[in-house]
Design a protein around this motif. Structure first.
Motif, PDB file in Angstrom:
ATOM      1  N   TYR A  47      -6.378   1.037  -0.070  1.00  0.00           N
ATOM      2  CA  TYR A  47      -6.083   0.198  -1.228  1.00  0.00           C
ATOM      3  C   TYR A  47      -4.843  -0.636  -0.938  1.00  0.00           C
ATOM      4  O   TYR A  47      -3.802  -0.085  -0.576  1.00  0.00           O
ATOM      5  CB  TYR A  47      -5.830   1.068  -2.468  1.00  0.00           C
ATOM      6  CG  TYR A  47      -7.033   1.871  -2.901  1.00  0.00           C
ATOM      7  CD1 TYR A  47      -7.352   3.060  -2.258  1.00  0.00           C
ATOM      8  CD2 TYR A  47      -7.843   1.446  -3.951  1.00  0.00           C
ATOM      9  CE1 TYR A  47      -8.456   3.809  -2.640  1.00  0.00           C
ATOM     10  CE2 TYR A  47      -8.942   2.189  -4.341  1.00  0.00           C
ATOM     11  CZ  TYR A  47      -9.253   3.358  -3.690  1.00  0.00           C
ATOM     12  OH  TYR A  47     -10.332   4.094  -4.083  1.00  0.00           O
ATOM     13  N   ARG A  48      -4.974  -1.948  -1.103  1.00  0.00           N
ATOM     14  CA  ARG A  48      -3.846  -2.839  -0.838  1.00  0.00           C
ATOM     15  C   ARG A  48      -3.733  -3.880  -1.941  1.00  0.00           C
ATOM     16  O   ARG A  48      -4.733  -4.422  -2.399  1.00  0.00           O
ATOM     17  CB  ARG A  48      -4.057  -3.586   0.491  1.00  0.00           C
ATOM     18  CG  ARG A  48      -3.806  -2.729   1.695  1.00  0.00           C
ATOM     19  CD  ARG A  48      -4.162  -3.441   2.992  1.00  0.00           C
ATOM     20  NE  ARG A  48      -4.305  -2.431   4.021  1.00  0.00           N
ATOM     21  CZ  ARG A  48      -3.276  -1.934   4.704  1.00  0.00           C
ATOM     22  NH1 ARG A  48      -2.063  -2.373   4.474  1.00  0.00           N
ATOM     23  NH2 ARG A  48      -3.482  -1.001   5.611  1.00  0.00           N
ATOM     24  N   GLN A  49      -2.519  -4.163  -2.313  1.00  0.00           N
ATOM     25  CA  GLN A  49      -2.298  -5.174  -3.336  1.00  0.00           C
ATOM     26  C   GLN A  49      -0.846  -5.636  -3.263  1.00  0.00           C
ATOM     27  O   GLN A  49       0.063  -4.805  -3.264  1.00  0.00           O
ATOM     28  CB  GLN A  49      -2.578  -4.562  -4.723  1.00  0.00           C
ATOM     29  CG  GLN A  49      -2.309  -5.500  -5.873  1.00  0.00           C
ATOM     30  CD  GLN A  49      -3.199  -6.734  -5.814  1.00  0.00           C
ATOM     31  OE1 GLN A  49      -4.418  -6.636  -5.759  1.00  0.00           O
ATOM     32  NE2 GLN A  49      -2.591  -7.917  -5.779  1.00  0.00           N
ATOM     33  N   ALA A  90      -3.121   6.393  -4.245  1.00  0.00           N
ATOM     34  CA  ALA A  90      -2.779   5.015  -4.625  1.00  0.00           C
ATOM     35  C   ALA A  90      -2.069   4.942  -5.965  1.00  0.00           C
ATOM     36  O   ALA A  90      -2.211   3.979  -6.708  1.00  0.00           O
ATOM     37  CB  ALA A  90      -4.027   4.110  -4.613  1.00  0.00           C
ATOM     38  N   THR A 109       0.847  -1.197   0.000  1.00  0.00           N
ATOM     39  CA  THR A 109       0.000   0.000   0.000  1.00  0.00           C
ATOM     40  C   THR A 109       0.878   1.241   0.000  1.00  0.00           C
ATOM     41  O   THR A 109       2.092   1.159   0.208  1.00  0.00           O
ATOM     42  CB  THR A 109      -0.946  -0.004   1.226  1.00  0.00           C
ATOM     43  OG1 THR A 109      -1.893   1.057   1.075  1.00  0.00           O
ATOM     44  CG2 THR A 109      -0.185   0.202   2.532  1.00  0.00           C
ATOM     45  N   LEU A 115       0.243   1.984  -5.903  1.00  0.00           N
ATOM     46  CA  LEU A 115      -0.345   0.683  -5.576  1.00  0.00           C
ATOM     47  C   LEU A 115       0.207  -0.377  -6.532  1.00  0.00           C
ATOM     48  O   LEU A 115       0.163  -0.192  -7.741  1.00  0.00           O
ATOM     49  CB  LEU A 115      -1.869   0.760  -5.735  1.00  0.00           C
ATOM     50  CG  LEU A 115      -2.651  -0.494  -5.347  1.00  0.00           C
ATOM     51  CD1 LEU A 115      -2.711  -0.650  -3.830  1.00  0.00           C
ATOM     52  CD2 LEU A 115      -4.072  -0.444  -5.925  1.00  0.00           C
TER      53      LEU A 115
END
Lengths: 500, 500
Positions: B53-55, B94, B47, B97
């Motif tokens: 938002y996380r990926q 983000a 993040t 991201l």
């Protein structure tokens, strides 16, 4: 003066039926006078401000509406016809030189100021509006448009956008790119795009800077939103005389180095001082090796403080005389000689070649001295009057086009002067653009991957290479021909790059 | 806090052998620690500053040299692997991201200041250098780097370039785009390009502006030349309290309208004042509806004159109290609350959502009032602390991510606030970029031909669409899915446009 043959065979690969083109253009133009094919009438468009280059177009069109521009470009895109857009035709680098197989698209009828919004400080104008007319329209609100090229009475905003024009005040207030907020662009396939924004950081890729200064090679600008600035509360103009060119050059570097950004900081050498004085009798000190004209603007307090600081600096760099204009008339007189310098030089020589290089300010005196030595070597006079504050030189090489070989010698000397600019870390183009004039020199300016990226950008806007072909960014064939790029066994270094 | 699933199927069409990728990356990185594939270690990159938002990426690479960056990009280009470049990871939209099928390219080891040239007033730095470190390195010469985002202690110059970062002083000194002279860019096919120039108007298409703010979608920046400015001779900081939000908003418009461009002009509403005061005890007037912090800079004379003028204006707009800092310590105290405002808000709410819209200054009071009404409608507190001078709002919506539905309600309220910005002629992104956060809103922002032109520009740099896919410029599939574009009978409006 003899004209140059400048387009290469490579630039002239267009095949279409001229009668078909003319017939179709006639169908989309409401005004029958908007289509010119008669050779005599076309002569008006064969050259721009760089008269050494001449070329007749196939036809000229003078559309009245955006819809007509769209229709014209759609036809040219379909038939694959080159298009050269033209504002007032004051380019000094042959940026508006017609293409021998193309049409000349004049924006002269796009001459309306659409809106002056004093609250938002924005003017929306058509591209054919003269630069000075924008400031005139904004004046009742105490506002003005900052970029002021020498040709500002005549040159158009559209041309300013195409060449990213500067001027005396661009030292403090920036070039065209810094003063345009948004353009409306018609693409070669007839789409209308709004590029840029009045907001500080608009989303999307910022394509505005790429459009400004692209010399009409990415699209045709049909509307421009420009930033208006409040007239400075007060202005003060100073004139200082120096006994040597070195002293003047060092004073310029010293003023900027001391943290002062004048509204304008111009330099004239002795030849320019004398020519201007003979012409407009501005009262210039004709024995000075060089003079500086320095305009300070801002609030009363700020200007008074800066004026004292600049005077002290000029003295410390050896100024023999410092005059401060006490009345608007005196200020005007200080500027009169500078503004009349080009026509003044025109009076003392049959022809002159106006150059446009930039150098780091700290090298001003070195470059001016070495230019003097080059002038003696070639037996051609060089007059210097230029934007000293931003290191933007405009050497004028005096010659007589009727003396066989003198134009060629002038161009050779010009080349040496530009090499000198590059040698000290400068560039060969300041504010006049590349156009056709400096196209060959661009082969040395860019690396092959940089040229490749330019071509990719060009294709993103103009896949068929129809907009002002042959200008600004050299083709690989041109670079091969002019030897600036390394060619192995007759092959181009990048056989896989698409060409224009 | 629940994380969003944000990439569409359309963004995830990459097919390659992951083991092959990792093996080849390992071959080109000299340092074995420069390649991270371990899930736990990759968590550090999942993040950025927008934690909703996380990926996880497939792998992270931390190259040390330009040659390694070139090699990495060549591999990704050959295998068709997405690449997300990352600076300090402070993006609030983000922008950094990771892509679920891509590598994360960290520039954190590119952390050297290569050169500070006081005479030319240029610093050359690597992209991983922190923003504040540039000014620290320039300080011994009396120079500084102007853009100062709130995150300047942490954020990197490379990230600033990617997002065209602003800050308190950008009202007077411009955004990143106005303070960067040149970048060195590695293209997806591993070429190194110099884009921009120290000269005022370099030849060639001006691609610098397109690179700045392009969120890593056109290439990877490996070196940045920034402009350094001389420290202002003097600075004066004022703090004024207003009894209503309207009065404060009108004072801002009045100051700018009177021709003054302060170094900074910030506004805080009552909620922000109280939160900051509780946190850092800056001595703020906690009963004021709003305060303005105004910094004036320049010469002694100029600042004194402007200070008097601003005081008079503030009084005329109903200021109940005006304080002028007499010592550097007082000035620092005035700024302390403003600078601590975000963490201060963090203390009073489990979570907050920082927004970023711009509006014309004249609508400040209207928008602040309507935002208050929206806050009541949604039952969510909104705190305002922002760059009032350039109309750049940063409403902070306070919520608790652990309360079911509250994040969703926050986002809905956020959407309404941004609609309000657009309604009064503003934009939905000021200085934080689009990233992944505002990607869907971009479908409404651009016309189809404008999107098409963006795609063409993108292809000119990144033909395979590998650089930060899914960010900044929405694909047509995304716009179709989110309904902002008109779709006929299930077909995209431009079936002929290539997609990313």
């Amino acid at each position: 003066m003899s004209a140059h043959s400048v387009y290469l065979e490579d630039d002239c690969r267009f095949e279409y039926n001229r009668e078909d083109l003319v017939a179709r253009l006639g169908q989309v133009l409401a005004n029958p006078e908007a289509l010119i094919t008669n050779e005599e009438a076309l002569r008006a468009y064969e050259t721009d401000g760089l008269a050494a280059y001449r070329q007749l177009p196939v036809a000229a069109v003078l559309p009245d509406t955006v819809e007509e521009v769209q229709a014209i470009l759609r036809i040219c895109n379909e038939l694959e016809v080159p298009v050269v857009a033209r504002g007032a035709g004051t380019s000094l680098s042959a940026g508006a030189l017609p293409h021998p197989q193309g049409i000349l698209l004049s924006l002269s009828r796009f001459n309306r100021i659409l809106d002056v919004d004093a609250e938002r400080r924005v003017a929306r104008v058509q591209p054919g509006v003269r630069n000075l007319a924008v400031s005139e329209a904004a004046a009742p609100y105490g506002l003005y448009y900052a970029p002021d090229p020498s040709s500002q009475i005549a040159c158009s905003i559209g041309g300013n956008v195409a060449e990213n024009a500067g001027g005396v005040h661009c030292l403090k207030y920036g070039l065209t790119i810094h003063n345009v907020l948004e353009v409306t662009l018609v693409t070669i396939d007839g789409e209308v795009l709004k590029i840029g924004s009045e907001a500080p950081d608009a989303p999307g890729y910022d394509m505005l800077a790429a459009i400004i200064g692209s010399e009409g090679m990415l699209g045709v600008v049909v509307e421009v939103a420009v930033k208006l600035l409040p007239e400075p509360l007060t202005k003060k103009v100073m004139l200082a005389a120096f006994p040597t060119v070195e002293a003047g050059g060092e004073a310029v570097a010293g003023i900027i180095g001391d943290g002062i950004i004048p509204g304008g900081l111009e330099m004239m050498d002795n030849a320019a001082i004398r020519a201007a004085e003979d012409f407009v009798h501005a009262g210039y000190p004709v024995d000075a090796a060089t003079i500086l004209i320095c305009e300070l603007d801002g609030s009363e307090a700020e200007v008074a403080a800066q004026c004292a600081q600049v005077s002290k600096l000029m003295e410390s760099y050896g100024a023999t005389e410092i005059r401060i204009a006490e009345t608007p008339e005196q200020a005007q007189a200080f500027w009169a000689g500078r503004k009349a310098a080009f026509p003044a030089v025109g009076r003392i020589s049959p022809d002159y070649y106006c150059m446009d290089g930039t150098i780091p300010r700290k090298h001003l005196s070195t470059v001016l001295n070495r230019m003097q030595a080059l002038s003696e070597e070639y037996g051609l006079r060089v007059v210097n009057v230029f934007h000293a504050g931003d290191g933007n030189l405009h050497p004028l090489v005096l010659y007589d086009g009727n003396v066989p070989g003198e134009l060629e010698r002038t161009e050779e000397l010009g080349g040496r002067i530009l090499e000198l600019c590059v040698e000290v870390g400068g560039t060969v183009t300041g504010e006049h653009g590349v156009g056709m004039e400096k196209i060959n020199q661009m082969c040395a300016q860019f690396s092959p991957p940089e040229l490749e990226q330019f071509f990719a950008l060009k294709r993103a806007f103009d896949p068929k290479g129809l907009l002002n072909p042959g200008k600004a960014i050299p083709t690989l064939n041109r670079c091969a021909e002019f030897g600036a790029m390394h060619v192995h066994k007759g092959e181009l270094p990048f056989p896989d790059i698409e060409r224009f």
